[in-house]
Design an enzyme around this catalytic site. Structure first.
Site, PDB file in Angstrom:
ATOM      1  N   TYR A 207      25.832  32.810 -39.440  1.00 57.02           N
ATOM      2  CA  TYR A 207      26.854  32.497 -38.438  1.00 57.02           C
ATOM      3  C   TYR A 207      28.064  31.794 -39.056  1.00 57.02           C
ATOM      4  O   TYR A 207      29.130  31.740 -38.448  1.00 57.02           O
ATOM      5  CB  TYR A 207      26.292  31.608 -37.329  1.00 57.02           C
ATOM      6  CG  TYR A 207      25.128  32.182 -36.574  1.00 57.02           C
ATOM      7  CD1 TYR A 207      24.746  33.516 -36.692  1.00 57.02           C
ATOM      8  CD2 TYR A 207      24.380  31.376 -35.714  1.00 57.02           C
ATOM      9  CE1 TYR A 207      23.665  34.025 -35.998  1.00 57.02           C
ATOM     10  CE2 TYR A 207      23.294  31.878 -35.006  1.00 57.02           C
ATOM     11  CZ  TYR A 207      22.943  33.197 -35.155  1.00 57.02           C
ATOM     12  OH  TYR A 207      21.868  33.686 -34.464  1.00 57.02           O
TER      13      TYR A 207
ATOM     14  N   HIS B 158      15.764  35.595 -40.870  1.00 57.98           N
ATOM     15  CA  HIS B 158      16.691  36.183 -39.907  1.00 57.98           C
ATOM     16  C   HIS B 158      16.393  37.662 -39.645  1.00 57.98           C
ATOM     17  O   HIS B 158      16.569  38.155 -38.534  1.00 57.98           O
ATOM     18  CB  HIS B 158      18.133  36.022 -40.412  1.00 57.98           C
ATOM     19  CG  HIS B 158      19.134  35.964 -39.307  1.00 57.98           C
ATOM     20  ND1 HIS B 158      20.332  35.308 -39.413  1.00 57.98           N
ATOM     21  CD2 HIS B 158      19.132  36.485 -38.065  1.00 57.98           C
ATOM     22  CE1 HIS B 158      21.015  35.428 -38.287  1.00 57.98           C
ATOM     23  NE2 HIS B 158      20.308  36.138 -37.457  1.00 57.98           N
TER      24      HIS B 158
END
Length: 296
Positions: free
Chosen positions: A53, A116
């Site tokens: 992010y 992730h």
């Protein structure tokens, strides 16, 4: 204190995790810092971020400011981050990269550390590193994101510690029943990202009728549908008023008929998906991309 946000779920290692949290994907650094601070001030204590992010430092700052504003301590916040795909597959590289993530987050541990994505030929070696991070106390629980049944079975065959969480896309338009059932059978807690389906259902007739009946917003109805199925949900908003609205989902209940009406909306369509990813290591640079949300 807003007691609506108090429900917690026990993970398979005994750790309690709040059932409602704040996600910070695709927000600028200043937005992230402010929304995390606002979240803590509105009694959100589960914050979910990731290296990909590009805003972990802003999350760390927001937590520090939120703790100062509320006179709380670090242990009152449940912080989740994720291992970047480009750091997977090499034990030493992953651990070094994770230590750098901790520095950006201004903490010496996270409450939950996730892989992730299940990068083929890398996730088992990555999991070995996560198990040691867990053993060393740098993460209170470890888990995965976006694992399907095939990859979860493979991981469990090699793992010494079973994942505590599988974070998947889940909303009325995509239910992923095979992995949901598998995780429930194995005692792995499910966590929903994109719980509102990228906003695609907020004007849906079925949802709006149910919302009117309960004097709730469509978003509250969707989140309640997920909560009643035992999911941890990660909502995302930069507006404190919507944070407060999203939290008011523990004071009503959907009937079995209402739950089934929403179940019927399933299309098994992802709202957000990396079509080029295909579970491989680095197609077209997808694996190496980290968001660059700008400066403070």
């Amino acid at each position: 204190m807003n007691h609506n946000l108090q429900p917690k779920i026990k993970l398979n290692n005994g750790l309690l995790i709040p059932q409602l949290g704040l996600g910070v994907w695709k927000t600028s650094l200043n937005e992230t810092r402010q929304m995390v601070k606002d979240a803590l001030e509105n009694d959100y204590v589960l914050i979910d971020t990731a290296k990909q992010y590009g805003n972990e430092e802003a999350v760390g700052r927001g937590i520090q400011e939120g703790l100062a504003a509320t006179n709380r301590r670090r242990n009152s916040v449940f912080l989740t981050t994720k291992i970047f795909n480009g750091d997977q597959g090499n034990y030493d590289k992953l651990r070094t990269a994770f230590n750098e993530q901790l520095q950006k987050l201004h903490t010496n541990y996270v409450d939950l550390l996730l892989l992730h994505w299940p990068v083929n030929d890398k996730y088992n070696e990555s999991w070995r590193a996560l198990q040691d991070i867990y053993a060393d106390g740098q993460a209170k629980a470890i888990g995965v994101c976006n694992f399907n049944v095939e990859r979860m079975m493979d991981l469990l065959d090699h793992a010494k510690v079973a994942p505590a969480v599988n974070q998947i896309e889940f909303n009325p338009l995509i239910h992923q029943p095979e992995i949901v059932d598998f995780c429930r059978e194995k005692g792995i807690q499910l966590e929903a990202w994109s719980p509102l389906g990228n906003g695609r259902l907020l004007s849906n007739t079925t949802i709006t009728k149910i919302a009117e009946h309960h004097h709730k917003t469509p978003a509250q109805v969707i989140l309640r549908w997920e909560v009643q199925q035992g999911f941890i949900i990660l909502s995302k908003t930069t507006h404190p008023q919507r944070m407060r609205e999203n939290a008011k989902i523990f004071d009503f209940e959907l009937s079995a008929d209402e739950m089934e009406q929403i179940n019927q909306l399933d299309q098994e369509k992802h709202a957000i998906w990396y079509d080029k990813f295909k579970w491989s290591g680095n197609p077209d640079g997808v694996d190496d991309y980290i968001a660059k949300p700008g400066a403070f």
